[in-house]
Design a protein around this motif. Sequence first.
Motif, PDB file in Angstrom:
ATOM      1  N   LYS A   1      -8.619   2.924  -2.206  1.00  0.00           N
ATOM      2  CA  LYS A   1      -9.733   2.335  -1.479  1.00  0.00           C
ATOM      3  C   LYS A   1     -10.487   1.274  -2.278  1.00  0.00           C
ATOM      4  CE  LYS A   1     -10.568   6.164   1.699  1.00  0.00           C
ATOM      5  NZ  LYS A   1     -11.541   7.147   2.215  1.00  0.00           N
ATOM      6  N   ASN A   2     -10.197   1.179  -3.565  1.00  0.00           N
ATOM      7  CA  ASN A   2     -10.829   0.121  -4.352  1.00  0.00           C
ATOM      8  C   ASN A   2      -9.912  -1.092  -4.522  1.00  0.00           C
ATOM      9  OD1 ASN A   2      -8.969   1.201  -6.084  1.00  0.00           O
ATOM     10  ND2 ASN A   2     -10.364   1.438  -7.828  1.00  0.00           N
ATOM     11  N   SER A   3      -8.852  -1.148  -3.710  1.00  0.00           N
ATOM     12  CA  SER A   3      -7.953  -2.301  -3.755  1.00  0.00           C
ATOM     13  C   SER A   3      -8.682  -3.550  -3.240  1.00  0.00           C
ATOM     14  CB  SER A   3      -6.714  -2.054  -2.882  1.00  0.00           C
ATOM     15  OG  SER A   3      -5.951  -0.970  -3.360  1.00  0.00           O
ATOM     16  N   PRO A   4      -8.302  -4.735  -3.702  1.00  0.00           N
ATOM     17  CA  PRO A   4      -8.925  -5.971  -3.226  1.00  0.00           C
ATOM     18  C   PRO A   4      -8.765  -6.127  -1.705  1.00  0.00           C
ATOM     19  CG  PRO A   4      -7.618  -6.386  -5.189  1.00  0.00           C
ATOM     20  CD  PRO A   4      -7.294  -4.987  -4.753  1.00  0.00           C
ATOM     21  N   ILE A   5      -9.787  -6.632  -1.056  1.00  0.00           N
ATOM     22  CA  ILE A   5      -9.749  -6.817   0.394  1.00  0.00           C
ATOM     23  C   ILE A   5      -8.612  -7.750   0.796  1.00  0.00           C
ATOM     24  CG2 ILE A   5     -10.987  -7.731   2.379  1.00  0.00           C
ATOM     25  CD1 ILE A   5     -11.951  -5.010   1.376  1.00  0.00           C
ATOM     26  N   ASP A   6      -8.409  -8.799   0.009  1.00  0.00           N
ATOM     27  CA  ASP A   6      -7.342  -9.741   0.328  1.00  0.00           C
ATOM     28  C   ASP A   6      -5.983  -9.046   0.348  1.00  0.00           C
ATOM     29  OD1 ASP A   6      -9.189 -11.728   0.508  1.00  0.00           O
ATOM     30  OD2 ASP A   6      -8.752 -12.639  -1.433  1.00  0.00           O
ATOM     31  N   LEU A   7      -5.785  -8.105  -0.577  1.00  0.00           N
ATOM     32  CA  LEU A   7      -4.518  -7.376  -0.620  1.00  0.00           C
ATOM     33  C   LEU A   7      -4.382  -6.489   0.605  1.00  0.00           C
ATOM     34  CD1 LEU A   7      -1.926  -6.446  -1.984  1.00  0.00           C
ATOM     35  CD2 LEU A   7      -3.288  -4.775  -3.284  1.00  0.00           C
ATOM     36  N   LEU A   8      -5.456  -5.812   0.981  1.00  0.00           N
ATOM     37  CA  LEU A   8      -5.429  -4.937   2.157  1.00  0.00           C
ATOM     38  C   LEU A   8      -5.043  -5.727   3.408  1.00  0.00           C
ATOM     39  CD1 LEU A   8      -6.011  -2.286   3.668  1.00  0.00           C
ATOM     40  CD2 LEU A   8      -8.408  -3.007   3.807  1.00  0.00           C
ATOM     41  N   ILE A   9      -5.684  -6.851   3.611  1.00  0.00           N
ATOM     42  CA  ILE A   9      -5.398  -7.664   4.791  1.00  0.00           C
ATOM     43  C   ILE A   9      -3.958  -8.177   4.755  1.00  0.00           C
ATOM     44  CG2 ILE A   9      -5.972  -9.819   5.971  1.00  0.00           C
ATOM     45  CD1 ILE A   9      -8.886  -9.346   5.122  1.00  0.00           C
ATOM     46  N   SER A  10      -3.507  -8.592   3.574  1.00  0.00           N
ATOM     47  CA  SER A  10      -2.137  -9.076   3.425  1.00  0.00           C
ATOM     48  C   SER A  10      -1.127  -7.988   3.753  1.00  0.00           C
ATOM     49  CB  SER A  10      -1.915  -9.577   1.993  1.00  0.00           C
ATOM     50  OG  SER A  10      -0.561  -9.928   1.780  1.00  0.00           O
ATOM     51  N   VAL A  11      -1.409  -6.763   3.295  1.00  0.00           N
ATOM     52  CA  VAL A  11      -0.498  -5.648   3.550  1.00  0.00           C
ATOM     53  C   VAL A  11      -0.467  -5.298   5.032  1.00  0.00           C
ATOM     54  CG1 VAL A  11      -0.104  -3.180   3.134  1.00  0.00           C
ATOM     55  CG2 VAL A  11      -0.660  -4.695   1.228  1.00  0.00           C
ATOM     56  N   ILE A  12      -1.613  -5.316   5.689  1.00  0.00           N
ATOM     57  CA  ILE A  12      -1.665  -5.046   7.133  1.00  0.00           C
ATOM     58  C   ILE A  12      -0.787  -6.050   7.876  1.00  0.00           C
ATOM     59  CG2 ILE A  12      -3.133  -5.108   9.188  1.00  0.00           C
ATOM     60  CD1 ILE A  12      -5.410  -3.993   7.478  1.00  0.00           C
ATOM     61  N   ARG A  13      -0.899  -7.305   7.512  1.00  0.00           N
ATOM     62  CA  ARG A  13      -0.096  -8.340   8.170  1.00  0.00           C
ATOM     63  C   ARG A  13       1.394  -8.143   7.895  1.00  0.00           C
ATOM     64  NH1 ARG A  13      -4.419 -13.032   6.460  1.00  0.00           N
ATOM     65  NH2 ARG A  13      -5.725 -12.903   8.352  1.00  0.00           N
ATOM     66  N   ARG A  14       1.712  -7.765   6.672  1.00  0.00           N
ATOM     67  CA  ARG A  14       3.119  -7.542   6.335  1.00  0.00           C
ATOM     68  C   ARG A  14       3.692  -6.394   7.144  1.00  0.00           C
ATOM     69  NH1 ARG A  14       5.161  -6.847   0.156  1.00  0.00           N
ATOM     70  NH2 ARG A  14       4.132  -8.880   0.077  1.00  0.00           N
ATOM     71  N   LEU A  15       2.930  -5.315   7.273  1.00  0.00           N
ATOM     72  CA  LEU A  15       3.404  -4.160   8.043  1.00  0.00           C
ATOM     73  C   LEU A  15       3.558  -4.517   9.522  1.00  0.00           C
ATOM     74  CD1 LEU A  15       2.840  -2.688   5.397  1.00  0.00           C
ATOM     75  CD2 LEU A  15       1.701  -0.885   6.695  1.00  0.00           C
ATOM     76  N   ALA A  16       2.641  -5.314  10.035  1.00  0.00           N
ATOM     77  CA  ALA A  16       2.703  -5.703  11.442  1.00  0.00           C
ATOM     78  C   ALA A  16       3.969  -6.494  11.740  1.00  0.00           C
ATOM     79  CB  ALA A  16       1.472  -6.525  11.812  1.00  0.00           C
ATOM     80  N   ASN A  17       4.513  -7.144  10.716  1.00  0.00           N
ATOM     81  CA  ASN A  17       5.741  -7.913  10.871  1.00  0.00           C
ATOM     82  C   ASN A  17       6.977  -7.099  10.511  1.00  0.00           C
ATOM     83  OD1 ASN A  17       4.770 -10.498  11.774  1.00  0.00           O
ATOM     84  ND2 ASN A  17       3.887 -10.788   9.740  1.00  0.00           N
ATOM     85  N   GLY A  18       6.785  -5.779  10.389  1.00  0.00           N
ATOM     86  CA  GLY A  18       7.917  -4.902  10.124  1.00  0.00           C
ATOM     87  C   GLY A  18       8.241  -4.688   8.670  1.00  0.00           C
ATOM     88  N   GLY A  19       7.403  -5.219   7.779  1.00  0.00           N
ATOM     89  CA  GLY A  19       7.663  -5.083   6.352  1.00  0.00           C
ATOM     90  C   GLY A  19       7.031  -3.845   5.744  1.00  0.00           C
ATOM     91  N   LYS A  20       7.151  -3.732   4.437  1.00  0.00           N
ATOM     92  CA  LYS A  20       6.562  -2.628   3.689  1.00  0.00           C
ATOM     93  C   LYS A  20       5.918  -3.188   2.433  1.00  0.00           C
ATOM     94  CE  LYS A  20      10.009   0.777   5.217  1.00  0.00           C
ATOM     95  NZ  LYS A  20       9.056   1.586   6.012  1.00  0.00           N
ATOM     96  N   TYR A  21       5.074  -2.374   1.821  1.00  0.00           N
ATOM     97  CA  TYR A  21       4.480  -2.785   0.553  1.00  0.00           C
ATOM     98  C   TYR A  21       4.445  -1.592  -0.387  1.00  0.00           C
ATOM     99  CZ  TYR A  21       1.215  -4.073  -3.086  1.00  0.00           C
ATOM    100  OH  TYR A  21       0.659  -4.309  -4.305  1.00  0.00           O
TER     101      TYR A  21
END
Length: 211
Positions: free
Chosen positions: A105-125
């Motif tokens: 939960k202390n991850s950078p906000i930019d990383l969180l948003i980037s990961v959400i977008r990646r998952l939405a496109n079928g990817g993983k992180y």
Amino acid sequence: MIIRVFLADDHRLFRDGLKRILAETSDIVVVGEATDGLEALKKMRHGGWDVALLDVSMPGMNGLEVLKRIMTDDAKHQVLMLSTYHEDEYAIRTIRAGASAYLTKNSPIDLLISVIRRLANGGKYIDPELAEKLLFDLGPAASIPPHSILSDRELDVLKLIAVGIPLTEISQKLALSAKTVSTYRTRILEKMNMQNNAQLVRYVTEHKLME
């Protein structure tokens, strides 16, 4: 494309804060939320979301249990697990259970948003260091630490015992009966070949499970 996010976390301040942050993006919208595991599972099964953000530790049914059940329904679900726990043990458990990503939960906000977008496109992180651990941590059974054989709920109980919380309070915190918590404690002692809470506390401290 608008990314529909479902958010499950028992801390209202965290949920509200995250919703405000995501509301500032042009392509992400929170379409549902839950305050505990049972509510999350029920709502998630109704669909209508692209990426789910689940807190690992929730009352009643924790995030890992919700993850396992929802992945049984459909292994293609995109689920991002969030946790205050920084150790690899929780991350490994969630990835093995089918999560598409794990962030603290202390991850950078930019990383969180980037990961959400990646998952939405079928990817993983997955964090590079964690990926390496998952790939190469294949040693003999004798090298596996005792806590690795505990169930997710047993690990939760172990950590609460280690910080000195009485069994009655643990039962309230996890929404379990006192008898059930006592049974978990007995199983933990048996699996880890220990005799008392003092040994459990020492083990958790030596293995830095609370960091």
